[in-house]
Design an enzyme around this catalytic site. Structure first.
Site, PDB file in Angstrom:
ATOM      1  N   VAL A   1       5.332  -0.642   2.804  1.00 12.98           N
ATOM      2  CA  VAL A   1       4.223  -0.895   3.721  1.00 12.98           C
ATOM      3  C   VAL A   1       3.206  -1.798   3.039  1.00 12.98           C
ATOM      4  O   VAL A   1       2.863  -1.589   1.865  1.00 12.98           O
ATOM      5  CB  VAL A   1       3.585   0.443   4.166  1.00 12.98           C
ATOM      6  CG1 VAL A   1       2.413   0.201   5.099  1.00 12.98           C
ATOM      7  CG2 VAL A   1       4.626   1.341   4.837  1.00 12.98           C
TER       8      VAL A   1
ATOM      9  N   LYS B   1       4.964  -2.202   8.238  1.00  9.37           N
ATOM     10  CA  LYS B   1       6.044  -1.451   7.585  1.00  9.37           C
ATOM     11  C   LYS B   1       7.337  -2.253   7.735  1.00  9.37           C
ATOM     12  O   LYS B   1       7.718  -2.607   8.840  1.00  9.37           O
ATOM     13  CB  LYS B   1       6.172  -0.084   8.265  1.00  9.37           C
ATOM     14  CG  LYS B   1       7.235   0.837   7.697  1.00  9.37           C
ATOM     15  CD  LYS B   1       7.062   2.240   8.305  1.00  9.37           C
ATOM     16  CE  LYS B   1       8.204   3.162   7.977  1.00  9.37           C
ATOM     17  NZ  LYS B   1       7.925   4.555   8.430  1.00  9.37           N
TER      18      LYS B   1
ATOM     19  N   ILE C   1       0.817  -1.218   0.000  1.00  7.96           N
ATOM     20  CA  ILE C   1       0.000   0.000   0.000  1.00  7.96           C
ATOM     21  C   ILE C   1       0.849   1.265   0.000  1.00  7.96           C
ATOM     22  O   ILE C   1       0.317   2.358  -0.063  1.00  7.96           O
ATOM     23  CB  ILE C   1      -0.986   0.043   1.190  1.00  7.96           C
ATOM     24  CG1 ILE C   1      -0.271  -0.235   2.509  1.00  7.96           C
ATOM     25  CG2 ILE C   1      -2.124  -0.934   0.962  1.00  7.96           C
ATOM     26  CD1 ILE C   1      -1.192  -0.134   3.708  1.00  7.96           C
ATOM     27  N   GLY C   2       2.157   1.139   0.079  1.00  7.67           N
ATOM     28  CA  GLY C   2       2.976   2.338   0.022  1.00  7.67           C
ATOM     29  C   GLY C   2       4.437   2.008   0.128  1.00  7.67           C
ATOM     30  O   GLY C   2       4.803   0.885   0.464  1.00  7.67           O
TER      31      GLY C   2
ATOM     32  N   ASN D   1       2.202  12.372   5.818  1.00  5.67           N
ATOM     33  CA  ASN D   1       2.257  11.656   7.095  1.00  5.67           C
ATOM     34  C   ASN D   1       1.028  11.901   7.961  1.00  5.67           C
ATOM     35  O   ASN D   1       1.000  11.564   9.129  1.00  5.67           O
ATOM     36  CB  ASN D   1       3.536  12.023   7.863  1.00  5.67           C
ATOM     37  CG  ASN D   1       4.775  11.467   7.172  1.00  5.67           C
ATOM     38  OD1 ASN D   1       4.683  10.496   6.432  1.00  5.67           O
ATOM     39  ND2 ASN D   1       5.919  12.095   7.399  1.00  5.67           N
TER      40      ASN D   1
ATOM     41  N   GLY E   1       8.297   4.140   1.210  1.00  6.65           N
ATOM     42  CA  GLY E   1       9.034   5.350   1.569  1.00  6.65           C
ATOM     43  C   GLY E   1      10.459   5.212   1.097  1.00  6.65           C
ATOM     44  O   GLY E   1      10.752   4.370   0.235  1.00  6.65           O
TER      45      GLY E   1
ATOM     46  N   PHE F   1      13.115   4.242   2.837  1.00 12.15           N
ATOM     47  CA  PHE F   1      13.824   3.079   3.352  1.00 12.15           C
ATOM     48  C   PHE F   1      12.876   1.978   3.778  1.00 12.15           C
ATOM     49  O   PHE F   1      13.228   1.128   4.576  1.00 12.15           O
ATOM     50  CB  PHE F   1      14.704   3.480   4.546  1.00 12.15           C
ATOM     51  CG  PHE F   1      15.649   4.592   4.222  1.00 12.15           C
ATOM     52  CD1 PHE F   1      16.669   4.391   3.307  1.00 12.15           C
ATOM     53  CD2 PHE F   1      15.511   5.830   4.828  1.00 12.15           C
ATOM     54  CE1 PHE F   1      17.542   5.419   2.994  1.00 12.15           C
ATOM     55  CE2 PHE F   1      16.391   6.865   4.517  1.00 12.15           C
ATOM     56  CZ  PHE F   1      17.401   6.657   3.601  1.00 12.15           C
ATOM     57  N   SER F   2      11.643   2.027   3.304  1.00  5.53           N
ATOM     58  CA  SER F   2      10.689   1.034   3.780  1.00  5.53           C
ATOM     59  C   SER F   2       9.573   0.820   2.771  1.00  5.53           C
ATOM     60  O   SER F   2       9.380   1.632   1.864  1.00  5.53           O
ATOM     61  CB  SER F   2      10.090   1.504   5.102  1.00  5.53           C
ATOM     62  OG  SER F   2       9.353   2.676   4.874  1.00  5.53           O
TER      63      SER F   2
ATOM     64  N   ASP G   1       8.455  15.565  11.221  1.00  6.63           N
ATOM     65  CA  ASP G   1       8.203  15.253   9.805  1.00  6.63           C
ATOM     66  C   ASP G   1       6.707  15.391   9.491  1.00  6.63           C
ATOM     67  O   ASP G   1       6.132  14.568   8.782  1.00  6.63           O
ATOM     68  CB  ASP G   1       8.719  13.852   9.478  1.00  6.63           C
ATOM     69  CG  ASP G   1       8.951  13.646   7.969  1.00  6.63           C
ATOM     70  OD1 ASP G   1       8.994  14.642   7.225  1.00  6.63           O
ATOM     71  OD2 ASP G   1       9.088  12.478   7.556  1.00  6.63           O
TER      72      ASP G   1
HETATM   73  P1  ATP Z   1       9.425   8.424   4.088  1.00  5.33           P
HETATM   74  O1  ATP Z   1      10.838   7.934   4.119  1.00  5.33           O
HETATM   75  O2  ATP Z   1       8.972   8.970   2.770  1.00  5.33           O
HETATM   76  O3  ATP Z   1       9.080   9.303   5.257  1.00  5.33           O
HETATM   77  P2  ATP Z   1       8.691   6.061   5.310  1.00  5.33           P
HETATM   78  O4  ATP Z   1       9.686   5.059   4.813  1.00  5.33           O
HETATM   79  O5  ATP Z   1       8.960   6.654   6.635  1.00  5.33           O
HETATM   80  O6  ATP Z   1       8.525   7.144   4.254  1.00  5.33           O
HETATM   81  P3  ATP Z   1       5.879   5.835   5.810  1.00  5.33           P
HETATM   82  O7  ATP Z   1       5.668   7.265   5.504  1.00  5.33           O
HETATM   83  O8  ATP Z   1       5.659   5.409   7.209  1.00  5.33           O
HETATM   84  O9  ATP Z   1       7.298   5.335   5.321  1.00  5.33           O
HETATM   85  O10 ATP Z   1       4.954   4.947   4.857  1.00  5.33           O
HETATM   86  C1  ATP Z   1       5.107   4.957   3.448  1.00  5.33           C
HETATM   87  C2  ATP Z   1       3.745   4.957   2.769  1.00  5.33           C
HETATM   88  O11 ATP Z   1       3.005   3.769   3.136  1.00  5.33           O
HETATM   89  C3  ATP Z   1       2.856   6.107   3.193  1.00  5.33           C
HETATM   90  O12 ATP Z   1       3.087   7.254   2.428  1.00  5.33           O
HETATM   91  C4  ATP Z   1       1.464   5.522   2.989  1.00  5.33           C
HETATM   92  O13 ATP Z   1       1.077   5.616   1.644  1.00  5.33           O
HETATM   93  C5  ATP Z   1       1.638   4.062   3.356  1.00  5.33           C
HETATM   94  N1  ATP Z   1       1.312   3.810   4.777  1.00  5.33           N
HETATM   95  C6  ATP Z   1       2.185   3.866   5.823  1.00  5.33           C
HETATM   96  N2  ATP Z   1       1.614   3.564   6.985  1.00  5.33           N
HETATM   97  C7  ATP Z   1       0.309   3.317   6.713  1.00  5.33           C
HETATM   98  C8  ATP Z   1      -0.837   2.954   7.527  1.00  5.33           C
HETATM   99  N3  ATP Z   1      -0.724   2.799   8.839  1.00  5.33           N
HETATM  100  N4  ATP Z   1      -2.009   2.770   6.900  1.00  5.33           N
HETATM  101  C9  ATP Z   1      -2.116   2.945   5.571  1.00  5.33           C
HETATM  102  N5  ATP Z   1      -1.102   3.286   4.746  1.00  5.33           N
HETATM  103  C10 ATP Z   1       0.114   3.468   5.308  1.00  5.33           C
HETATM  104 MG    MG Z   2       6.265   9.141   5.394  1.00  2.05          MG
HETATM  105 MG    MG Z   3       9.423   8.602   7.335  1.00  2.22          MG
END
Ligand code: ATP
Ligand code: MG
Ligand code: MG
Length: 264
Positions: free
Chosen positions: A22, A37, A14-15, A134, A17, A19-20, A129
């Site tokens: 989800v 995640k 579903i997403g 977010n 980032g 370094f990750s 952030d």
């Molecule tokens: P970034 O490095 O860009 O900050 P990140 O690696 O920290 O990203 P997140 O922002 O936590 O990752 O999550 C990445 C994507 O996954 C989000 O933009 C969103 O689309 C999806 N996502 C994350 N957590 C959830 C959740 N709890 N429910 C639904 N979608 C989610």
């Molecule tokens: Mg994020």
């Molecule tokens: Mg982040």
């Protein structure tokens, strides 16, 4: 034996980032959906692990709040960190097509995020952030998520702030004396981005103006609302309202009769 594959059925990604990534998952034993995640970088080194762990340690220390994406558990598997969270509908990222928000909706976002920020600031944590990406929504409730940059308010360690487009000038000058107020500026910039309907640029006149507290005129928005946003992006962190002060602003007063906000 993989805890992830034993306990969860992966539905879909579903997403992702930096370094990750989800995934929407079904937890086999309770039959409920969650978001998991997974770090995409292998966390070999202690320093990398410690940074990744800040996110789960902040989430765990905070505990439950309606306006924060719920945290369930976390574990390491093959040098990857897994975080099991509440599954939300979507984030407010302007990259996703959405109709522009009304002033009433924007006030609701500000109010609910101010409540989330008051809660985390009172527990001594800054998010660092805050941005549309977010801020999540689930069943009409806004929730602050992605604590990947969270830090202690009185941290003496060098901080790793989030997206520079939402950072006030003092952070760019390496002044970290009022980290709670950094979140307030970011929330103000995020709300302005939602009104604008397109991503804030990384640099240029607009970002300079915002950091100087100059908000472009917002036709169709009340003076009271524009003044609120202007206060949130005040270049002086001391003059910016705290989350606690924001929550008490009369602009959010509720109609006793309907139990609804007067503007909704
Ligand atoms: P970034 O490095 O860009 O900050 P990140 O690696 O920290 O990203 P997140 O922002 O936590 O990752 O999550 C990445 C994507 O996954 C989000 O933009 C969103 O689309 C999806 N996502 C994350 N957590 C959830 C959740 N709890 N429910 C639904 N979608 C989610
Ligand atoms: Mg994020
Ligand atoms: Mg982040």
């Amino acid at each position: 034996l993989s805890r992830y594959w034993t306990d969860f059925h992966e539905i879909e990604q579903i997403g992702n980032g930096n370094f990750s990534c989800v995934f929407k998952v079904l937890k086999r034993i309770d039959g409920c959906f969650y978001a998991v995640k997974k770090s995409t970088r292998l966390l070999h080194q202690d320093t990398e692990r410690r940074k990744a762990l800040m996110e789960v340690q902040a989430l765990a220390a905070l505990g439950f709040h309606e306006n924060i994406v719920g945290y369930y558990s976390s574990w390491f598997e093959n040098e990857q960190l897994f975080i099991q969270m509440e599954l939300c509908d979507h984030s407010l990222s302007i990259r996703k097509p959405s109709k522009l928000s009304t002033e009433g909706e924007l006030l609701e976002i500000i109010y609910q995020m101010a409540k989330a920020l008051q809660f985390i600031h009172e527990k001594g944590i800054a998010h660092l952030d805050v941005k549309p990406d977010n801020i999540y929504i689930k069943n009409g409730v806004y929730k602050l998520g992605d604590f990947g940059c969270a830090t202690l308010l009185d941290s003496t360690l060098p901080i790793e702030e989030g997206d520079a487009r939402y950072m006030p000038q003092e952070v760019l000058n390496d002044n970290y004396d009022h980290l709670d107020k950094v979140d307030i500026f970011s929330l103000g910039a995020a709300i302005y981005e939602l009104i604008r309907g397109s991503a804030l640029p990384e640099s240029g006149h607009l970002s300079l103006n915002l950091r100087e507290g100059k908000l472009p005129l917002l036709p169709g928005h009340s003076v009271q609302f524009q003044n609120l946003l202007k206060a949130m992006i005040d270049p002086d962190p001391v003059r910016r309202p705290s989350a606690k002060e924001l929550v008490k602003n009369p602009i959010f007063d509720r109609d006793q009769r309907t139990g609804k906000n007067h503007y909704s």
